[in-house]
Design an enzyme around this catalytic site. Structure first.
Site, PDB file in Angstrom:
ATOM      1  N   ASN A 156       0.865  -1.176   0.000  1.00  0.00           N
ATOM      2  CA  ASN A 156       0.000   0.000   0.000  1.00  0.00           C
ATOM      3  C   ASN A 156       0.906   1.232   0.000  1.00  0.00           C
ATOM      4  O   ASN A 156       1.490   1.570   1.017  1.00  0.00           O
ATOM      5  CB  ASN A 156      -0.885  -0.042   1.256  1.00  0.00           C
ATOM      6  CG  ASN A 156      -1.744   1.194   1.409  1.00  0.00           C
ATOM      7  OD1 ASN A 156      -1.793   2.050   0.521  1.00  0.00           O
ATOM      8  ND2 ASN A 156      -2.423   1.296   2.538  1.00  0.00           N
ATOM      9  N   LYS A 205       0.114   4.232  -0.255  1.00  0.00           N
ATOM     10  CA  LYS A 205      -0.520   5.419   0.361  1.00  0.00           C
ATOM     11  C   LYS A 205      -0.244   6.648  -0.514  1.00  0.00           C
ATOM     12  O   LYS A 205      -0.233   6.535  -1.730  1.00  0.00           O
ATOM     13  CB  LYS A 205      -0.032   5.579   1.816  1.00  0.00           C
ATOM     14  CG  LYS A 205      -0.253   4.287   2.619  1.00  0.00           C
ATOM     15  CD  LYS A 205      -0.036   4.452   4.100  1.00  0.00           C
ATOM     16  CE  LYS A 205      -0.250   3.097   4.785  1.00  0.00           C
ATOM     17  NZ  LYS A 205      -0.076   3.144   6.230  1.00  0.00           N
ATOM     18  N   HIS A 252      -9.493   0.869   5.192  1.00  0.00           N
ATOM     19  CA  HIS A 252      -8.206   1.098   5.860  1.00  0.00           C
ATOM     20  C   HIS A 252      -8.413   2.026   7.056  1.00  0.00           C
ATOM     21  O   HIS A 252      -9.233   2.951   6.992  1.00  0.00           O
ATOM     22  CB  HIS A 252      -7.206   1.700   4.869  1.00  0.00           C
ATOM     23  CG  HIS A 252      -5.809   1.703   5.412  1.00  0.00           C
ATOM     24  ND1 HIS A 252      -5.366   2.653   6.303  1.00  0.00           N
ATOM     25  CD2 HIS A 252      -4.776   0.847   5.215  1.00  0.00           C
ATOM     26  CE1 HIS A 252      -4.109   2.374   6.623  1.00  0.00           C
ATOM     27  NE2 HIS A 252      -3.727   1.293   5.976  1.00  0.00           N
ATOM     28  N   GLU A 260      -5.346  -5.345  10.732  1.00  0.00           N
ATOM     29  CA  GLU A 260      -4.334  -4.312  10.940  1.00  0.00           C
ATOM     30  C   GLU A 260      -4.593  -3.594  12.259  1.00  0.00           C
ATOM     31  O   GLU A 260      -5.395  -2.654  12.308  1.00  0.00           O
ATOM     32  CB  GLU A 260      -4.370  -3.290   9.806  1.00  0.00           C
ATOM     33  CG  GLU A 260      -4.101  -3.874   8.440  1.00  0.00           C
ATOM     34  CD  GLU A 260      -3.523  -2.832   7.486  1.00  0.00           C
ATOM     35  OE1 GLU A 260      -2.426  -3.045   6.982  1.00  0.00           O
ATOM     36  OE2 GLU A 260      -4.172  -1.796   7.284  1.00  0.00           O
ATOM     37  N   SER A 281       3.465  -2.393  10.303  1.00  0.00           N
ATOM     38  CA  SER A 281       4.927  -2.425  10.453  1.00  0.00           C
ATOM     39  C   SER A 281       5.554  -3.769  10.059  1.00  0.00           C
ATOM     40  O   SER A 281       6.514  -4.219  10.684  1.00  0.00           O
ATOM     41  CB  SER A 281       5.331  -2.029  11.874  1.00  0.00           C
ATOM     42  OG  SER A 281       4.881  -0.712  12.161  1.00  0.00           O
ATOM     43  N   GLY A 332       2.798  -1.134   4.319  1.00  0.00           N
ATOM     44  CA  GLY A 332       2.918   0.279   3.963  1.00  0.00           C
ATOM     45  C   GLY A 332       4.372   0.648   3.719  1.00  0.00           C
ATOM     46  O   GLY A 332       4.909   0.484   2.626  1.00  0.00           O
ATOM     47  N   GLY A 333       5.039   1.121   4.776  1.00  0.00           N
ATOM     48  CA  GLY A 333       6.399   1.656   4.662  1.00  0.00           C
ATOM     49  C   GLY A 333       7.374   0.758   3.908  1.00  0.00           C
ATOM     50  O   GLY A 333       8.112   1.235   3.032  1.00  0.00           O
TER      51      GLY A 333
HETATM   52  P1  PGA Z   1       2.869   0.063   7.679  1.00  0.00           P
HETATM   53  O1  PGA Z   1       1.401   0.292   7.068  1.00  0.00           O
HETATM   54  O2  PGA Z   1       3.407  -1.195   7.068  1.00  0.00           O
HETATM   55  O3  PGA Z   1       3.645   1.273   7.258  1.00  0.00           O
HETATM   56  O4  PGA Z   1       2.699  -0.043   9.149  1.00  0.00           O
HETATM   57  C1  PGA Z   1       0.533  -0.788   6.931  1.00  0.00           C
HETATM   58  C2  PGA Z   1      -0.789  -0.339   6.376  1.00  0.00           C
HETATM   59  O5  PGA Z   1      -1.223   0.777   6.680  1.00  0.00           O
HETATM   60  O6  PGA Z   1      -1.433  -1.086   5.622  1.00  0.00           O
END
Ligand code: PGA
Length: 251
Positions: free
Chosen positions: A9, A11, A94, A166, A212, A233-234
């Site tokens: 994702n 974002k 989300h 999540e 994460s 995400g990251g």
């Molecule tokens: P993250 O985000 O891996 O940066 O924690 C996960 C998400 O929002 O789906």
């Protein structure tokens, strides 16, 4: 057997130029079997990323959509528009949409129904806040959100539904749920799917963990019996870390 999914994702990150470069690197190097790889670019990059991925193994998701087929909804897009541009999946519910944009369970449910009717596969996100976890309300919250999201979703449509657990306190914070914490909730979700639909649906539905996820913790998460991949995400923003996750999911 459930084929794991690693979904990135992005974002509100990446331009068309950097996003297509990332998509190309992922497509060229992602495993060809044993895992389904999905990327979710921003709306304005969707068409260009689809062009890059069209002959490869990687699928494209949108990050959101409107529930209506068309109409006066300034700034929004429909399921049909996303399919038209080449999306296969759409992330819905989300926690950032729920918290920042105040999307309700009812709204998210309408979007899920609309996506399925159009032929888009929803990746449905649910999860508790830190306050809810600390108050021992995790089970209640997850059950409530799951049932609200799936209201009116038919058994035959469940083959196209992916659920992402999540925990909000783990998203973008560097704090990951422990493998045991994540597995406990995934087992609960599967149990609920069994009650709502059937044992077959429960066994067949893919349940992703998100929050994460990174190369250093994917192995212990994916080793859990009810975790079928990750929504990332990251760590999905650079090719090296995302590709490491895709390879870990195969092993
Ligand atoms: P993250 O985000 O891996 O940066 O924690 C996960 C998400 O929002 O789906």
């Amino acid at each position: 057997m459930r084929v794991p999914i690693i979904a990135g994702n992005w974002k509100m990150n990446h331009t068309v130029e950097t996003g297509t470069a990332l998509a190309r690197a992922v497509s060229d190097n992602a495993p060809r079997s044993g895992v389904e790889v999905v990327v979710a670019p921003s709306l304005v990059s969707l068409a260009s990323v689809v062009d890059v991925l069209v002959a490869g193994p990687v699928h494209v998701a949108a990050q959101n959509m409107h529930w209506a087929d068309n109409g006066a909804y300034t700034g929004d897009v429909s399921a049909e528009m996303l399919l038209d541009v080449g999306c296969r999946y759409v992330i819905l519910g989300h926690s950032e949409r729920r918290q920042i944009f105040l999307e309700s369970d009812e709204l998210i449910n309408r979007k899920i129904i609309s996506a399925l009717a159009a032929g888009l596969k929803p990746i449905v996100c649910i999860g508790e806040s830190l306050e809810e976890r600390e108050a021992a309300h995790t089970r209640l919250k997850v059950i409530f959100q799951l049932r609200a999201a799936l209201t009116g979703v038919l058994r035959e449509d469940m083959a196209n539904v992916v659920i992402a657990y999540e925990p909000i306190w783990a998203i973008g914070t560097g704090k990951t749920a422990s493998p045991e914490q994540a597995q406990e909730v995934h087992a609960l979700i599967r149990e609920q799917l069994g009650e709502l639909y059937s044992a077959e649906v429960a066994q067949a539905t893919r349940l992703l963990y998100g929050g994460s996820v990174k190369p250093s913790n994917i192995d212990e998460l994916i080793a859990q019996p009810d975790i079928d991949g990750a929504l990332v995400g990251g760590a999905s923003l650079t090719a090296d870390s995302f590709l490491a996750l895709t390879r870990a999911a195969v092993a």
